[in-house]
Design a protein around this motif. Structure first.
Motif, PDB file in Angstrom:
ATOM      1  N   ALA A 101      -4.419   3.082   4.525  1.00 50.27           N
ATOM      2  CA  ALA A 101      -5.229   2.453   5.444  1.00 50.27           C
ATOM      3  C   ALA A 101      -4.914   0.948   5.721  1.00 50.27           C
ATOM      4  O   ALA A 101      -4.223   0.312   5.253  1.00 50.27           O
ATOM      5  CB  ALA A 101      -6.657   1.961   4.565  1.00 50.27           C
ATOM      6  N   ALA A 102      -4.954   0.783   7.098  1.00 50.88           N
ATOM      7  CA  ALA A 102      -4.719  -0.428   7.642  1.00 50.88           C
ATOM      8  C   ALA A 102      -5.701  -1.168   8.590  1.00 50.88           C
ATOM      9  O   ALA A 102      -6.348  -0.301   9.367  1.00 50.88           O
ATOM     10  CB  ALA A 102      -3.444  -0.424   8.481  1.00 50.88           C
ATOM     11  N   GLY A 103      -6.096  -2.487   8.380  1.00 58.07           N
ATOM     12  CA  GLY A 103      -7.278  -3.132   9.108  1.00 58.07           C
ATOM     13  C   GLY A 103      -7.283  -4.469   8.781  1.00 58.07           C
ATOM     14  O   GLY A 103      -6.669  -4.895   8.165  1.00 58.07           O
ATOM     15  N   LEU A 104      -7.861  -5.471   9.763  1.00 54.81           N
ATOM     16  CA  LEU A 104      -7.966  -6.469   9.932  1.00 54.81           C
ATOM     17  C   LEU A 104      -9.504  -6.862   9.776  1.00 54.81           C
ATOM     18  O   LEU A 104     -10.082  -6.908  10.666  1.00 54.81           O
ATOM     19  CB  LEU A 104      -7.110  -7.526  10.990  1.00 54.81           C
ATOM     20  N   PRO A 139      -3.252   9.315  -3.874  1.00 51.50           N
ATOM     21  CA  PRO A 139      -3.038   7.913  -3.812  1.00 51.50           C
ATOM     22  C   PRO A 139      -3.430   7.483  -2.455  1.00 51.50           C
ATOM     23  O   PRO A 139      -2.920   8.030  -1.321  1.00 51.50           O
ATOM     24  CB  PRO A 139      -1.751   7.799  -4.186  1.00 51.50           C
ATOM     25  N   VAL A 140      -4.192   6.371  -2.565  1.00 47.70           N
ATOM     26  CA  VAL A 140      -4.591   5.624  -1.215  1.00 47.70           C
ATOM     27  C   VAL A 140      -4.007   4.181  -1.335  1.00 47.70           C
ATOM     28  O   VAL A 140      -4.021   3.582  -2.456  1.00 47.70           O
ATOM     29  CB  VAL A 140      -6.175   5.677  -1.332  1.00 47.70           C
ATOM     30  N   PHE A 141      -3.437   3.856  -0.245  1.00 49.91           N
ATOM     31  CA  PHE A 141      -2.947   2.421  -0.167  1.00 49.91           C
ATOM     32  C   PHE A 141      -3.448   1.809   1.040  1.00 49.91           C
ATOM     33  O   PHE A 141      -3.849   2.137   1.926  1.00 49.91           O
ATOM     34  CB  PHE A 141      -1.229   2.664   0.177  1.00 49.91           C
ATOM     35  N   SER A 142      -3.635   0.293   0.545  1.00 49.55           N
ATOM     36  CA  SER A 142      -4.193  -0.514   1.675  1.00 49.55           C
ATOM     37  C   SER A 142      -3.436  -1.642   2.093  1.00 49.55           C
ATOM     38  O   SER A 142      -2.846  -2.444   1.355  1.00 49.55           O
ATOM     39  CB  SER A 142      -5.573  -1.168   0.683  1.00 49.55           C
ATOM     40  N   ALA A 143      -3.602  -1.506   3.393  1.00 52.78           N
ATOM     41  CA  ALA A 143      -2.993  -3.030   3.998  1.00 52.78           C
ATOM     42  C   ALA A 143      -4.227  -3.388   4.882  1.00 52.78           C
ATOM     43  O   ALA A 143      -4.282  -3.743   6.182  1.00 52.78           O
ATOM     44  CB  ALA A 143      -1.879  -2.463   4.965  1.00 52.78           C
ATOM     45  N   VAL A 144      -5.403  -3.483   4.350  1.00 50.13           N
ATOM     46  CA  VAL A 144      -6.592  -4.020   4.734  1.00 50.13           C
ATOM     47  C   VAL A 144      -6.644  -5.434   4.499  1.00 50.13           C
ATOM     48  O   VAL A 144      -6.822  -5.848   3.186  1.00 50.13           O
ATOM     49  CB  VAL A 144      -7.800  -3.157   4.527  1.00 50.13           C
TER      50      VAL A 144
END
Length: 198
Positions: free
Chosen positions: A110-113, A143-148
């Protein structure tokens, strides 16, 4: 989640080690480049879903671009990564959950700002998103990875946009590394469980 960001250090070219022509048969002043890292290959095929918020797309897409480059270097080709876009970070967890339930993906990124609306609102949104992504991971065993990310300060200025675009490049590389390493670890663990070792 509150993330303090600092300007990444940029090394000047004068700091690059130089080799004289008498050493190792190189031409004069040829920079010494480290060998490309060798990453382990996967035993089984991997498939990754990358879910990106469209809010501040010009910033967040830097994470996706860097992720795709790094994950390919780690033996997951771009054709093994499916890209999805949702309106904002708040919409990512449900999308991630539906994707995880398909059992098609070995990992979800996941990626968000998350910005604007005052400090409590965007911190609340970010905390909610991260907790929900963790719940998806634990319920589905995907597995879930966050770049939020939630910066303390973000202004609609060229300087801030440029800074966070660069920061999302770093985050894209980091999340690809975490994704690949975790998938390798889970592959080993599942093999040990199947063999009755653990």
């Amino acid at each position: 989640m509150n993330q303090m960001l600092q300007e990444p250090e940029v090394k000047s070219q004068t700091e690059t080690p130089q080799v004289k022509s008498s050493e190792a048969g190189h031409a004069p002043d040829t920079p010494v480049r480290p060998p490309a890292p060798s990453h382990p290959r996967f035993v089984k095929p991997q498939r990754v879903a990358f879910v990106q918020a469209s809010w501040h797309r010009d910033v967040v897409e830097e994470c996706r671009i860097a992720f795709l480059e790094e994950i390919e270097a780690r033996h997951i080709s771009r054709s093994q990564v499916d890209l999805f876009e949702v309106p904002g970070s708040f919409e990512i967890p449900l999308h991630a959950q539906l994707l995880a339930k398909t059992r098609r993906y070995t990992a979800i990124v996941a990626a968000g700002l998350v910005v604007d609306g005052g400090i409590y609102r965007h911190e609340f949104v970010a905390d909610t998103v991260i907790k929900a992504l963790m719940d998806v991971q634990l319920k589905t065993e995907v597995p879930v990875f966050s770049a939020v990310l939630t910066p303390q300060q973000f202004h609609e200025s060229a300087v801030h946009h440029d800074f966070f675009r660069k920061h999302f490049v770093i985050k894209g590389i980091e999340v690809a590394e975490a994704c690949a390493n975790t998938l390798h670890s889970l592959e080993r663990l599942k093999g040990q469980v199947a063999a009755g070792i653990v």
